[in-house]
Design an enzyme around this catalytic site. Sequence first.
Site, PDB file in Angstrom:
ATOM      1  N   HIS A 155      -1.637   5.635 -19.012  1.00  0.00           N
ATOM      2  CA  HIS A 155      -0.801   5.032 -17.974  1.00  0.00           C
ATOM      3  C   HIS A 155      -0.069   6.153 -17.225  1.00  0.00           C
ATOM      4  CE1 HIS A 155       2.338   2.789 -15.986  1.00  0.00           C
ATOM      5  NE2 HIS A 155       1.587   1.713 -16.152  1.00  0.00           N
TER       6      HIS A 155
ATOM      7  N   GLU B 195      -5.186   1.873 -11.095  1.00  0.00           N
ATOM      8  CA  GLU B 195      -3.770   1.713 -10.789  1.00  0.00           C
ATOM      9  C   GLU B 195      -3.316   2.841  -9.867  1.00  0.00           C
ATOM     10  OE1 GLU B 195      -1.426  -0.822 -13.702  1.00  0.00           O
ATOM     11  OE2 GLU B 195      -1.330   1.208 -14.446  1.00  0.00           O
TER      12      GLU B 195
HETATM   13  P1  PGA Z   1       3.970  -3.092 -11.955  1.00  0.00           P
HETATM   14  O1  PGA Z   1       3.404  -2.152 -13.112  1.00  0.00           O
HETATM   15  O2  PGA Z   1       3.184  -4.381 -12.006  1.00  0.00           O
HETATM   16  O3  PGA Z   1       5.404  -3.287 -12.290  1.00  0.00           O
HETATM   17  O4  PGA Z   1       3.748  -2.360 -10.659  1.00  0.00           O
HETATM   18  C1  PGA Z   1       2.031  -2.093 -13.368  1.00  0.00           C
HETATM   19  C2  PGA Z   1       1.757  -1.057 -14.419  1.00  0.00           C
HETATM   20  O5  PGA Z   1       2.524  -0.088 -14.505  1.00  0.00           O
HETATM   21  O6  PGA Z   1       0.814  -1.180 -15.193  1.00  0.00           O
END
Ligand code: PGA
Length: 246
Positions: A98, A168
Amino acid sequence: MKKIIIANFKMALELKKSLKLIEEFKINLEKRVNQNTIVICPDYLTLGYLASQKGSKRNYPFYLGAQSSGHLQFGALTGEVSSFNLKQIGVSYIILGHSERRALGETNQIIREKLLLVLKNNLRPVICLGEKNKQSTVKTKLFIKKQISEIFFKLNKDEIKKTIIAYEPIWAIGTNKACSPKLANQIIDFIKNYIKERYKINIPVIYGGSVNDINANDFLTQNNIGGLLVGGASLSWSKFKQIISH
Ligand code: PGA
């Protein structure tokens, strides 16, 4: 088609609140027929508490996931948690790489080591990839290719087959400025094709970054997006309920 929807609680909640939210998810999800795969990733303490419960209290209408795991099976790794032990307490999925962990120094090489152990311990890894700033799609694709090559270095087809990738874009995480569903779909198409060409397999690729109850449907109706990784909006059952019901 069945989608994978993952809630990442991060370190957002007091233990009591985290347990209360899990209970709320449990009660409500038991009542409904949901065709999506739901994974809840609270913090380690919450996972440990849940594991200490007995009998039917430990039956959840969702899978449990962890937000990270250590890069050694056991050993001198202060502050880390072994994926072996996570498996022992009933965890099924592990988020790896992440961006909030990468910001603390986690590299593709470390993520690869963690990934090997997660697979060895029969858990399903969810590997997060994505560019830092908004940029041309050409640059993003090159960047993601590099991340995949380094993380999957010398892994075989059978190992890669068990992984899930979460695209992401870092600029979209926690900003309330999600990537456009079309662009996310385009990048995810690229990732899926790259894996298919290189390893001859099809793996699920999901999207994460400011997903909420309003925009979730726009992502889930894109043909390449296999699900969602949800941070902030997973901290409220009323929002999460909307997200999973698409
Ligand atoms: P968020 O986070 O939905 O708050 O943008 C997503 C993540 O960090 O996996």
